[in-house]
Design an enzyme around this catalytic site. Structure first.
Site, PDB file in Angstrom:
ATOM      1  N   ARG A   1      21.167  45.630 -20.424  1.00  0.00           N
ATOM      2  CA  ARG A   1      20.088  44.670 -20.207  1.00  0.00           C
ATOM      3  C   ARG A   1      20.606  43.248 -19.998  1.00  0.00           C
ATOM      4  O   ARG A   1      20.119  42.534 -19.128  1.00  0.00           O
ATOM      5  CB  ARG A   1      19.055  44.740 -21.315  1.00  0.00           C
ATOM      6  CG  ARG A   1      19.590  44.468 -22.705  1.00  0.00           C
ATOM      7  CD  ARG A   1      18.482  44.645 -23.706  1.00  0.00           C
ATOM      8  NE  ARG A   1      17.919  45.996 -23.646  1.00  0.00           N
ATOM      9  CZ  ARG A   1      16.656  46.285 -23.862  1.00  0.00           C
ATOM     10  NH1 ARG A   1      15.796  45.332 -24.149  1.00  0.00           N
ATOM     11  NH2 ARG A   1      16.242  47.524 -23.816  1.00  0.00           N
ATOM     12  N   THR A   2      21.603  42.831 -20.753  1.00  0.00           N
ATOM     13  CA  THR A   2      22.075  41.452 -20.586  1.00  0.00           C
ATOM     14  C   THR A   2      22.732  41.279 -19.220  1.00  0.00           C
ATOM     15  O   THR A   2      22.534  40.275 -18.539  1.00  0.00           O
ATOM     16  CB  THR A   2      23.063  41.089 -21.706  1.00  0.00           C
ATOM     17  OG1 THR A   2      22.426  41.301 -22.962  1.00  0.00           O
ATOM     18  CG2 THR A   2      23.489  39.635 -21.607  1.00  0.00           C
TER      19      THR A   2
ATOM     20  N   HIS B   1      25.219  35.137 -29.545  1.00  0.00           N
ATOM     21  CA  HIS B   1      24.674  35.616 -28.292  1.00  0.00           C
ATOM     22  C   HIS B   1      23.646  34.565 -27.889  1.00  0.00           C
ATOM     23  O   HIS B   1      22.444  34.747 -28.042  1.00  0.00           O
ATOM     24  CB  HIS B   1      24.021  36.987 -28.512  1.00  0.00           C
ATOM     25  CG  HIS B   1      23.644  37.701 -27.253  1.00  0.00           C
ATOM     26  ND1 HIS B   1      23.699  37.114 -26.007  1.00  0.00           N
ATOM     27  CD2 HIS B   1      23.206  38.969 -27.052  1.00  0.00           C
ATOM     28  CE1 HIS B   1      23.303  37.993 -25.102  1.00  0.00           C
ATOM     29  NE2 HIS B   1      23.000  39.119 -25.706  1.00  0.00           N
TER      30      HIS B   1
ATOM     31  N   ARG C   1      31.048  38.552 -21.520  1.00  0.00           N
ATOM     32  CA  ARG C   1      30.784  39.255 -22.776  1.00  0.00           C
ATOM     33  C   ARG C   1      32.094  39.891 -23.196  1.00  0.00           C
ATOM     34  O   ARG C   1      32.755  40.585 -22.429  1.00  0.00           O
ATOM     35  CB  ARG C   1      29.729  40.333 -22.609  1.00  0.00           C
ATOM     36  CG  ARG C   1      29.752  41.277 -23.830  1.00  0.00           C
ATOM     37  CD  ARG C   1      28.570  42.153 -23.927  1.00  0.00           C
ATOM     38  NE  ARG C   1      27.380  41.369 -24.200  1.00  0.00           N
ATOM     39  CZ  ARG C   1      26.202  41.939 -24.503  1.00  0.00           C
ATOM     40  NH1 ARG C   1      26.088  43.246 -24.545  1.00  0.00           N
ATOM     41  NH2 ARG C   1      25.155  41.188 -24.746  1.00  0.00           N
TER      42      ARG C   1
ATOM     43  N   LYS D   1      44.622  47.931 -16.910  1.00  0.00           N
ATOM     44  CA  LYS D   1      46.028  48.144 -16.566  1.00  0.00           C
ATOM     45  C   LYS D   1      46.943  47.291 -17.440  1.00  0.00           C
ATOM     46  O   LYS D   1      48.122  47.124 -17.132  1.00  0.00           O
ATOM     47  CB  LYS D   1      46.268  47.793 -15.102  1.00  0.00           C
ATOM     48  CG  LYS D   1      45.478  48.645 -14.130  1.00  0.00           C
ATOM     49  CD  LYS D   1      45.665  48.130 -12.705  1.00  0.00           C
ATOM     50  CE  LYS D   1      44.602  48.665 -11.772  1.00  0.00           C
ATOM     51  NZ  LYS D   1      44.455  47.793 -10.591  1.00  0.00           N
TER      52      LYS D   1
END
Lengths: 444, 296
Positions: free
Chosen positions: B45-46, B123, B95, B73
Site C-alpha cells: 500500500r505505501t 513512518h 523504505r 548482488k
C-alpha cells in the site's frame, strides 16, 4: 655498554617524588651515568612503568584492513602502553598454537609494544569443543577467551574453567546471554525506544556474570570478567569477591565517560558491545572503580574501517578504538574529579592487569626491562582521530579536549613514541645529572 | 518536524483532495522531476500510494526493490542509491529495515530523501495521513482530544510517528497493549493504560496496530486468540469512546485479531479515508521536497 639514556627531572608515579632514571641495553641502570649519550629533561612530568592494556583487538591475522599488529602496537605506544594482550577473535581465531606463534613472531618483527596473545577457549570460537589450552599456553598465550562471543553452554563454561586450572590461565569472559541480547542494537532504554532500535538489557550481561561466578565457585577456576558495563554485573562481582572466589573484572573508559544518550542520532561511534548504558550504570562503574571492585582497566580497543562504521546503525559493527585516549580519559574523568588517586589509577593500568594475566612485572628497578611511560597529567590536548596511529578512527571522543599527554614511551629501552622536545644537550661534566638518587622500589 | 511544517503539509494535502473531487486528478508540480522508489522491505500500500502520488504530480517514476536490484548482488545500500542519484534522480523515496537509514542516506546522497518507513523507528507519511484523517474527524481541533493506540507499540513505527505528530498538534495519546509489546512508562510521550477498556473510555479515536506473526514466534504473545480476546477492538469496546470517536488502522488488517470485521467495516471506521488521505499527504510531501530542492 650500549648507548645510555638519562631521563632527569621526572616525578615518580606512586609518590610524586623527583626521580632521574637511566637505561641502557634495554634495562634500567642502577646508577646515573655522568655523561649519557642522550639526556632527556622530563620537566616534572610523571614517570611510570609502561601501561598494559589487557583487552585489545589487533585484528591480525585476517582483518588487516581494520588494524595490523604493526599499527595497533604503534597506537599502543602512542597511548603510553608497552604491552597489550590481544584477543583471539581474528580470522582464523587464535585456536591453535601455530596462530599464537604467528602473532608473537609478527609482533617481534613489526611491533612497537610487547604483545601477549590470548587463545580461544573453543575451536573456532564456536562454543562446541575446547582448544588445546596447554599447547596454547606453551606457545605463549596468557589467557583464554572467546571474546566477542559468549560461551552459551554452562557445561562448556564449567569444563573450560576446570581445564584452565591445569594450564594456570584465567578464562576471560565476554558476558552476554545471546537469547536476551538477540536483535539488540544498543542499551535498552529511552534512547533505544526513541530511535526504534531493539535494546540490549543490562541483564543480558549480569545474568551471565551470575552464572559464571557460580561456575567459578563450582570449578575453582579463575574467571576474569571483561568490559563490565552495568550496575548489576558489578554487584555480582562484588558478591563473588565477598565469597573469596578467584573472580576479577575490568571496565573500559567509555563506560565511565558516556551513557547511551551518546548514540544521539544513530552515531555508530557510540556503538559497542556491551553497549553504553544509563547514567545509573555509569555512576555504578565509577563507584566500582573507586571502591576496588574493579580490578583493572582495559580499553576493548576495537578498530574498524571507516566504511564499515559509516552505515545505518544496525549494519555497522560494534566497537570503538581506545588505546590512544585511555590514559587521558582516566586522568580527566577518574583522577581529576577525585574518584581515584593518580597512583591508584596508574596501578589499574600497570601492576593490577599484569598480576591478573601473569605478565612479567615491570618495576623499573635496576636491571629490569626499561618499559616506561612519561606523561604530563595536566597538559590539554584535543582528540583528532585523523592523527591516530591506529588504522581505526572509530572513536566517540573526537573533538574532546582531555588532560594528560603522553610525552615518551619506551619499550625494552627503545623509544616507541614521542620524546621530541625533551632532549637537552649533555654538558658531560656531571652537572646535569641527578640531584636526587632514584628511588628504588621494592615490590612485593 | 515543526507544527508549522505539519500544518502546511496537511493544508496542501487538503488542497489536492479537493482538486481531485473536482475531477482535476493531475497537476504538474513534479513535471520533469525523476523520482525513485527504493523499497527494501515488502510494501504494497505505501509503495502504490507513493507511485500514484508521484504520477498525479507529473513525475517520472522508477521503482525498485531489493530483490531486483544490485543490493541482492551484495552492493551496499549507499552504493546502490548513489548510483541512482548519479543518474539524475532528484527525489528518492526509501523504505528500509534499518532505523535511521533515511537520515544516513540524506547525509550522503545528492538527492532528496523521503522516509517511507525506517525499521521500527518512524513512518512519517503514515503519521501525516493519520493526522489528516483525524483533523477531518475532529473538525480541525486537536487540543483537548485524546486518541488510544492499542497493540504492539514497542515495535511500531506507525505508533511512533502518530504519537509524535499528535503530541505536536496538542492531542493526548493513551497507549495500551500486552506488557511484552509496550515501552517503559514515560519513554514515549503517551499515557499508559492497563486495559483496552480504560484506554478507550471517553477517547475521541482509537488506532489498532497490526499484530505481526513474529510476535508469536518470539513469545511476546501466546496466540492470536488470546490477543483478540484481551486487546482486540470489538463493537462493544469501541462504544466506550465518545459518540464521535473514530477507528483507525494502518493496514493491512488482521480481521478477527486486532479488529473485528464489524468494527473495521462499521460506521466509526475511517480506514478507507486513511488510504485516500495517504495519496494526498504523499503528494504534499513530494511537492514540498521538490520545492526545497529548487526543482519547481
Amino acid at each position: 655498554m650500549g648507548e645510555t639514556t638519562l631521563i632527569r627531572n621526572a616525578r615518580w608515579w606512586r609518590t610524586g617524588e623527583r626521580i632521574d632514571l637511566a637505561f641502557s641495553d634495554g634495562r634500567v641502570l642502577a646508577g646515573l651515568p655522568p655523561s649519557p649519550d642522550r639526556l632527556l629533561d622530563a620537566g616534572g612530568a610523571v614517570l611510570s612503568p609502561g601501561l598494559v592494556d589487557v583487552h585489545v583487538h589487533l585484528r591480525e591475522p585476517g582483518q588487516g584492513h581494520k588494524e595490523t599488529i604493526e599499527t595497533g602496537t604503534r597506537a599502543a605506544a602512542a597511548g603510553g602502553f608497552t604491552a597489550v594482550a590481544c584477543m583471539p577473535n581474528t580470522e582464523p581465531p587464535l585456536d591453535r598454537r601455530e596462530w599464537i606463534e604467528w602473532v608473537l613472531t609478527r609482533a617481534r618483527d613489526a611491533g612497537s609494544a610487547r604483545v601477549h596473545p590470548m587463545g580461544a577457549v573453543t575451536v573456532g570460537q564456536r562454543g562446541e569443543r575446547l582448544t588445546e589450552f596447554l599447547a596454547l599456553r606453551d606457545a605463549g598465550a596468557v589467557a583464554l577467551s572467546d571474546d566477542g562471543k559468549p560461551i552459551a553452554s554452562a557445561a562448556m563454561m564449567r569444563r573450560a574453567l576446570e581445564y584452565a586450572r591445569d594450564a594456570g590461565l584465567p578464562i576471560v569472559c565476554h558476558e552476554e546471554d545471546p537469547t536476551l541480547s538477540a536483535g539488540g542494537q544498543m542499551n535498552e532504554g529511552p534512547t533505544a525506544t526513541r530511535l526504534g532500535l531493539r535494546g540490549i538489557p543490562g541483564a543480558a550481561e549480569s545474568t551471565m556474570v551470575r552464572r559464571d561466578v557460580e561456575l567459578a565457585a563450582l570449578s575453582a577456576g579463575r574467571l576474569h570478567l571483561a568490559h563490565l558495563s552495568c550496575l548489576e554485573s558489578l554487584e555480582a562481582l562484588r558478591d563473588a569477591k565477598r565469597r573469596g572466589l578467584a573472580v576479577t573484572g575490568e571496565t573500559c573508559p567509555h563506560y565511565w565517560t558516556l551513557t547511551d544518550e551518546a548514540v544521539g542520532d544513530y552515531d555508530t561511534h557510540a556503538r559497542m558491545n556491551p553497549p553504553l548504558r544509563s547514567a545509573r550504570d555509569r555512576e555504578a562503574v565509577l563507584q566500582a572503580i573507586a571502591d576496588g571492585t574493579i580490578d583493572c582497566l582495559a580499553t576493548d580497543h576495537a578498530p574498524h574501517a571507516a566504511d564499515e562504521k559509516d552505515q545505518p546503525f544496525d549494519r555497522a559493527p560494534f566497537g570503538i578504538v581506545g588505546l590512544e585516549t585511555a590514559l587521558a580519559l582516566t586522568l580527566t574523568f577518574l583522577v581529576e574529579p577525585g574518584h581515584l588517586s593518580l597512583a591508584r589509577a596508574i596501578e589499574l593500568w600497570t601492576e593490577a592487569p599484569r598480576r591478573i594475566f601473569g605478565l612479567p612485572e615491570v618495576s623499573l628497578a635496576p636491571g629490569t626491562p626499561a618499559d616506561l611511560v612519561l606523561f604530563d597529567p595536566g597538559a590539554e590536548w584535543t582528540v583528532e582521530p585523523g592523527r591516530f596511529r591506529s588504522r581505526g578512527r572509530n572513536t566517540p571522543f573526537g573533538g574532546w579536549t582531555l588532560r594528560g599527554r603522553i610525552l615518551l614511551t619506551v619499550c625494552g629501552g627503545e623509544v616507541t613514541f614521542g620524546g621530541d622536545g625533551l632532549e637537552v644537550a649533555s654538558t658531560g661534566d656531571g652537572r646535569d645529572r641527578a640531584a636526587v638518587a632514584p628511588p628504588v622500589e621494592h615490590h612485593a | 518536524m515543526s507544527r508549522e511544517s505539519i500544518l502546511d503539509i496537511l493544508d496542501r494535502a487538503e488542497h489536492y483532495r479537493s482538486a481531485w473531487k473536482l475531477g482535476r486528478r493531475t497537476s504538474r508540480e513534479l513535471e520533469d522531476v525523476e523520482v525513485g522508489n527504493a523499497f527494501f522491505e515488502d510494501s504494497t500500500r505505501t509503495r502504490i500510494s507513493f507511485e500514484l502520488a508521484e504520477r498525479r504530480l507529473g513525475a517520472r517514476v522508477v521503482s525498485f526493490t531489493s530483490d531486483g536490484s544490485s543490493i541482492s548482488k551484495g552492493e551496499t545500500l549507499l552504493d546502490t542509491l548513489q548510483t541512482v542519484a548519479a543518474m539524475g534522480v532528484a527525489l528518492i523515496v526509501v523504505r528500509h529495515g534499518s532505523a535511521g537509514s533515511p537520515g544516513y542516506l540524506a547525509r550522503h546522497l545528492d538527492a532528496g530523501v523521503i522516509n517511507a518507513g525506517d525499521g521500527e523507528h518512524e513512518h512519517p507519511t503514515q503519521g501525516l495521513l493519520d493526522l489528516l484523517t483525524l483533523r477531518d474527524a475532529w473538525r480541525g481541533r486537536f487540543e483537548g482530544r485524546r486518541i488510544a493506540i492499542v497493540g504492539d507499540i514497542a515495535h511500531s513505527r506507525v505508533a511512533r510517528s502518530a504519537i509524535f505528530g499528535l503530541r505536536t498538534l496538542g492531542a493526548e495519546v493513551t497507549i495500551a497493549g500486552p506488557a511484552t509489546l509496550m515501552p517503559r512508562e514515560g519513554e514515549l510521550s503517551a499515557a499508559v493504560a492497563p486495559t483496552v477498556e480504560e484506554a478507550l473510555q471517553g477517547a475521541d479515536a482509537v488506532m489498532a496496530l497490526r499484530l505481526q506473526r513474529e510476535r508469536m514466534d518470539e513469545a511476546s504473545v501466546p496466540s492470536t486468540r488470546e490477543y483478540a480476546r484481551v486487546w482486540g477492538l470489538n463493537a462493544e469496546r469501541v462504544e466506550l469512546m465518545t459518540a464521535e470517536g473514530v477507528v483507525l488502522h494502518p493496514g493491512p488488517m488482521n480481521r478477527g485479531v486486532e479488529i473485528t470485521s464489524e468494527v473495521a467495516d462499521g460506521s466509526r471506521s475511517v480506514v478507507l479515508d486513511q488510504v485516500e488521505n495517504g495519496v494526498a499527504v504523499r503528494c504534499a510531501v513530494l511537492a514540498r521536497c521538490a520545492e526545497a530542492l529548487g526543482r519547481c
